[in-house]
Design an enzyme around this catalytic site. Sequence first.
Site, mmCIF file in Angstrom:
data_model
loop_
_atom_site.group_PDB
_atom_site.id
_atom_site.type_symbol
_atom_site.label_atom_id
_atom_site.label_comp_id
_atom_site.label_asym_id
_atom_site.label_seq_id
_atom_site.Cartn_x
_atom_site.Cartn_y
_atom_site.Cartn_z
ATOM 1 N N HIS A 106 52.743 47.221 48.765
ATOM 2 C CA HIS A 106 51.864 47.245 49.930
ATOM 3 C C HIS A 106 50.966 46.018 49.926
ATOM 4 O O HIS A 106 50.599 45.500 48.877
ATOM 5 C CB HIS A 106 51.032 48.527 50.003
ATOM 6 N N HIS A 108 47.366 44.530 51.504
ATOM 7 C CA HIS A 108 46.070 44.867 52.088
ATOM 8 C C HIS A 108 45.674 43.750 53.052
ATOM 9 O O HIS A 108 45.782 42.573 52.700
ATOM 10 C CB HIS A 108 44.985 44.936 51.004
#
Length: 143
Positions: A106, A108
């Site tokens: 992931h 950010h």
Amino acid sequence: MHLSAPYDPNNIFAKILRGEMPCLKVYEDAVCLAFLDIFPQAPGHTLVIPKHAATNILTLPTEAIGPYMASVQKVAHAVQKAFQAEGLTIFQFNGAAGGQTVFHLHVHIIPRMDGVSLKGHGQAGKADEDSLKTHQAAIMAAF
């Protein structure tokens, strides 16, 4: 978790991708899902996860990196526009020793303003639902 550890299909982001856990989705395409971090380091803190089962950047197939990063860039433009951010902090952790706490790749994306510090990663309190829904609407409208 070590960088070469096998992918755990029961991690929270895998559950979000399967619709088993809720999220405040701001964007979705064929390669990614983007949603708000419920423990934001700043208003508008968004996570972009690939739909591919990759533990970290090292396990995402090379041919998937370009399309994924193109989606990350598209989401970053919307986040910047929605918050009229003067800057963006974009980061990605790999392995426990690298600061990763959820072992599904992931990125950010955090909108930034001059002179405003970020809350610590994982140390920010849970945001209230009304604020998150306002941020979600603003980002979705920016696409």
